[in-house]
Design a protein around this motif. Sequence first.
Motif, PDB file in Angstrom:
ATOM      1  N   ILE A 108     -20.621 -58.014  21.261  1.00  0.00           N
ATOM      2  CA  ILE A 108     -21.406 -57.833  20.089  1.00  0.00           C
ATOM      3  C   ILE A 108     -22.273 -59.263  19.753  1.00  0.00           C
ATOM      4  CG2 ILE A 108     -19.799 -58.956  18.625  1.00  0.00           C
ATOM      5  CD1 ILE A 108     -20.348 -57.243  16.265  1.00  0.00           C
ATOM      6  N   ALA A 109     -22.001 -60.282  20.576  1.00  0.00           N
ATOM      7  CA  ALA A 109     -22.593 -61.615  20.405  1.00  0.00           C
ATOM      8  C   ALA A 109     -23.915 -61.352  20.960  1.00  0.00           C
ATOM      9  CB  ALA A 109     -21.728 -62.569  21.148  1.00  0.00           C
ATOM     10  N   LEU A 110     -23.923 -60.716  22.190  1.00  0.00           N
ATOM     11  CA  LEU A 110     -25.207 -60.601  23.058  1.00  0.00           C
ATOM     12  C   LEU A 110     -26.043 -59.700  22.324  1.00  0.00           C
ATOM     13  CD1 LEU A 110     -23.761 -59.956  26.492  1.00  0.00           C
ATOM     14  CD2 LEU A 110     -25.018 -62.062  25.796  1.00  0.00           C
ATOM     15  N   GLU A 111     -25.785 -58.762  21.485  1.00  0.00           N
ATOM     16  CA  GLU A 111     -26.419 -57.753  20.702  1.00  0.00           C
ATOM     17  C   GLU A 111     -26.881 -58.437  19.483  1.00  0.00           C
ATOM     18  OE1 GLU A 111     -25.286 -53.259  21.315  1.00  0.00           O
ATOM     19  OE2 GLU A 111     -23.613 -54.556  20.306  1.00  0.00           O
ATOM     20  N   SER A 112     -26.507 -59.389  18.812  1.00  0.00           N
ATOM     21  CA  SER A 112     -26.646 -59.982  17.598  1.00  0.00           C
ATOM     22  C   SER A 112     -28.067 -60.678  17.637  1.00  0.00           C
ATOM     23  CB  SER A 112     -25.668 -60.827  17.156  1.00  0.00           C
ATOM     24  OG  SER A 112     -25.509 -61.984  17.966  1.00  0.00           O
ATOM     25  N   THR A 113     -28.801 -60.578  16.576  1.00  0.00           N
ATOM     26  CA  THR A 113     -29.861 -61.335  16.257  1.00  0.00           C
ATOM     27  C   THR A 113     -29.611 -62.354  15.204  1.00  0.00           C
ATOM     28  OG1 THR A 113     -30.837 -59.845  14.610  1.00  0.00           O
ATOM     29  CG2 THR A 113     -31.114 -59.295  17.055  1.00  0.00           C
ATOM     30  N   PRO A 114     -30.729 -63.401  15.167  1.00  0.00           N
ATOM     31  CA  PRO A 114     -30.613 -64.117  13.848  1.00  0.00           C
ATOM     32  C   PRO A 114     -30.500 -63.533  12.337  1.00  0.00           C
ATOM     33  CG  PRO A 114     -32.334 -64.816  15.420  1.00  0.00           C
ATOM     34  CD  PRO A 114     -31.929 -63.484  15.853  1.00  0.00           C
ATOM     35  N   ASP A 115     -30.877 -62.338  12.202  1.00  0.00           N
ATOM     36  CA  ASP A 115     -30.868 -61.439  11.192  1.00  0.00           C
ATOM     37  C   ASP A 115     -29.388 -61.145  10.863  1.00  0.00           C
ATOM     38  OD1 ASP A 115     -33.420 -61.574  10.540  1.00  0.00           O
ATOM     39  OD2 ASP A 115     -33.821 -59.639  11.756  1.00  0.00           O
ATOM     40  N   ASP A 116     -28.418 -61.187  11.866  1.00  0.00           N
ATOM     41  CA  ASP A 116     -26.998 -60.697  11.660  1.00  0.00           C
ATOM     42  C   ASP A 116     -26.141 -61.855  11.262  1.00  0.00           C
ATOM     43  OD1 ASP A 116     -27.362 -58.002  12.694  1.00  0.00           O
ATOM     44  OD2 ASP A 116     -27.646 -58.772  14.696  1.00  0.00           O
ATOM     45  N   VAL A 117     -26.494 -62.260  10.088  1.00  0.00           N
ATOM     46  CA  VAL A 117     -26.024 -63.671   9.716  1.00  0.00           C
ATOM     47  C   VAL A 117     -24.334 -63.293   9.478  1.00  0.00           C
ATOM     48  CG1 VAL A 117     -25.630 -65.395   7.651  1.00  0.00           C
ATOM     49  CG2 VAL A 117     -28.042 -64.345   8.408  1.00  0.00           C
TER      50      VAL A 117
END
Length: 204
Positions: A108-117
């Motif tokens: 999930i860390a690899l998938e996350s973006t800056p929007d996934d606060v």
Amino acid sequence: MKTHDTKQRLILAMVDALQRKGLHGVGLNELLERAEAPKGSLYHHFPGGKTELAVAAIEHISRKIDVFFVQLFNEQPDPLQAMERWLESMLEQLEHSRFERGCPLATIALESTPDDVEIRAALAQTFASLRTALAKQLHGLGFAAEQADSFASLYIALYEGGLLQARVAGSGEPLKQAGQALFRLIHHYPRDTSHDHRTAADQA
């Protein structure tokens, strides 16, 4: 109790999905099916949808790791041997799943973006807790606080990166080789062995 069971099943279904497919690889219908939960139950328990459920799954994983660490370091007083055993147990799980189930945190860390606060905050907290727990054990072996923190960070980076490479390669060798190199480095690194820095409370 039934309501609580449904919520817990949803969390466990998300944990499973994160290990196998990642956050974006699983749909809501699949989560509901695997949790044997009725339609509408996800938003009833998690108004924020998949994001809120993912955060709950990360927090669940974090709690399980905390329990695992307590048991691991109690059963194996030597922190380095305990850390080696952690790698071995993860490799066993990965091989048993035919390299399908990796670390859900890395996925999930690899998938996350800056929007996934919210997701990134939960992940950051979990990784920080892991580093702190390992650094505490290494400090007890006689390493200065700075060295203990550095080796703990290196270990987590090796663990996550090694698992990713092992999944891609379909072999545990990348993680085994990296682990062996790190433990050789730690074993030969200068440290104060004049006394055991761990307190009785730490070893209890």
